[in-house]
Enzyme design. Sequence first.
Site, PDB file in Angstrom:
ATOM      1  N   CYS A   1       0.912  -1.317  -0.239  1.00 20.21           N
ATOM      2  CA  CYS A   1       0.559  -0.091   0.144  1.00 20.21           C
ATOM      3  C   CYS A   1       0.754   1.353  -0.003  1.00 20.21           C
ATOM      4  O   CYS A   1       1.881   1.170   0.668  1.00 20.21           O
ATOM      5  CB  CYS A   1      -0.929   0.479   0.981  1.00 20.21           C
ATOM      6  SG  CYS A   1      -2.097  -0.779   1.578  1.00 20.21           S
ATOM      7  N   HIS A   2       0.611   2.074  -0.591  1.00 20.60           N
ATOM      8  CA  HIS A   2       1.304   3.445  -0.822  1.00 20.60           C
ATOM      9  C   HIS A   2       0.791   4.165   0.524  1.00 20.60           C
ATOM     10  O   HIS A   2      -0.308   4.348   1.175  1.00 20.60           O
ATOM     11  CB  HIS A   2       0.141   4.751  -2.267  1.00 20.60           C
ATOM     12  CG  HIS A   2       1.205   3.895  -3.118  1.00 20.60           C
ATOM     13  ND1 HIS A   2       0.357   2.562  -4.253  1.00 20.60           N
ATOM     14  CD2 HIS A   2       2.196   4.201  -3.628  1.00 20.60           C
ATOM     15  CE1 HIS A   2       0.607   2.618  -4.785  1.00 20.60           C
ATOM     16  NE2 HIS A   2       1.412   3.915  -5.075  1.00 20.60           N
TER      17      HIS A   2
ATOM     18  N   MET B   1      -8.186   0.060   0.873  1.00 17.07           N
ATOM     19  CA  MET B   1      -7.723  -0.455   2.073  1.00 17.07           C
ATOM     20  C   MET B   1      -7.391  -0.053   3.127  1.00 17.07           C
ATOM     21  O   MET B   1      -8.430  -0.292   4.359  1.00 17.07           O
ATOM     22  CB  MET B   1      -5.692  -0.606   1.412  1.00 17.07           C
ATOM     23  CG  MET B   1      -6.013  -2.205   0.359  1.00 17.07           C
ATOM     24  SD  MET B   1      -6.994  -3.382   0.290  1.00 17.07           S
ATOM     25  CE  MET B   1      -5.963  -3.794   1.934  1.00 17.07           C
ATOM     26  N   GLU B   2      -7.203   1.499   3.134  1.00 17.18           N
ATOM     27  CA  GLU B   2      -7.426   2.373   4.427  1.00 17.18           C
ATOM     28  C   GLU B   2      -8.505   1.949   5.322  1.00 17.18           C
ATOM     29  O   GLU B   2      -9.652   1.723   6.239  1.00 17.18           O
ATOM     30  CB  GLU B   2      -6.578   4.077   4.214  1.00 17.18           C
ATOM     31  CG  GLU B   2      -5.634   4.265   3.375  1.00 17.18           C
ATOM     32  CD  GLU B   2      -5.430   3.776   2.924  1.00 17.18           C
ATOM     33  OE1 GLU B   2      -4.071   3.574   2.770  1.00 17.18           O
ATOM     34  OE2 GLU B   2      -6.322   2.972   1.461  1.00 17.18           O
TER      35      GLU B   2
ATOM     36  N   ASP C   1     -11.066  -6.801  21.963  1.00 18.07           N
ATOM     37  CA  ASP C   1      -9.998  -6.438  22.798  1.00 18.07           C
ATOM     38  C   ASP C   1     -10.354  -6.267  23.892  1.00 18.07           C
ATOM     39  O   ASP C   1     -10.164  -6.778  25.032  1.00 18.07           O
ATOM     40  CB  ASP C   1      -9.092  -5.722  22.133  1.00 18.07           C
ATOM     41  CG  ASP C   1      -7.602  -6.094  23.401  1.00 18.07           C
ATOM     42  OD1 ASP C   1      -7.563  -6.978  24.442  1.00 18.07           O
ATOM     43  OD2 ASP C   1      -7.146  -4.563  24.064  1.00 18.07           O
TER      44      ASP C   1
END
Length: 159
Positions: free
Chosen positions: A74-75, A111-112, A126
Site C-alpha cells: 500500500c502507498h 485498504m484504508e 479486545d
Amino acid sequence: MLTHVDQQGKASMVDVSDKPSSSRQAIASASISMSAEAFELLKGNKHKKGDVLQVARIAGIQAAKKCADLIPLCHPLMLSKVAVDFSLYEQAQRIDITALAKLTGQTGVEMEALTAASVAALTIFDMCKAVDPRMQISDIQVIEKQGGKSGHFINKDNS
C-alpha cells in the site's frame, strides 16, 4: 495483468506517479456479534476497560493512517478524512462498523477504509473479551468507492 509484481515476478509497489490526482473515497464495514451480557455492558458504557466504542473509533482512525505500515504494498497516503461509526442492533447483539476514508490523490483508499473497520472490530473484541471470548467478527467488506479511473462502485450484493 498483475499490477503488484515486476517482470521477474517479484513483489512491487505500483508506480502511480503518472496518474492524475482525483477526489477518492471508500466506505467499508465490519460486524461483531457478542453475548447479551457483553452487549449490555457495551451499550451502557460499563466495560471495565472504559468506553469501548470511543476507543474503537480512535483505533480505527489511527489504523487507517497506518495502513501502509501494515499492508506491504500500500502507498502511504495523505488522508483528508477518516470517520468510524457504529450501529448497535440489540436483538442480534451485534455492532455494525462503518468506516469512511477520503483524500485527493493518485490511488484509492479502499485498504484504508477496510483497515479502519477491521481494527475497530478488533478493538471492540479486545475490550470485551474478558466478558465474552466467543465474539465473532464478520462481514468485512468494501461497501462503496468513488473516484479514480474505475469511477463509482457500489457493492450491490451487500447494500
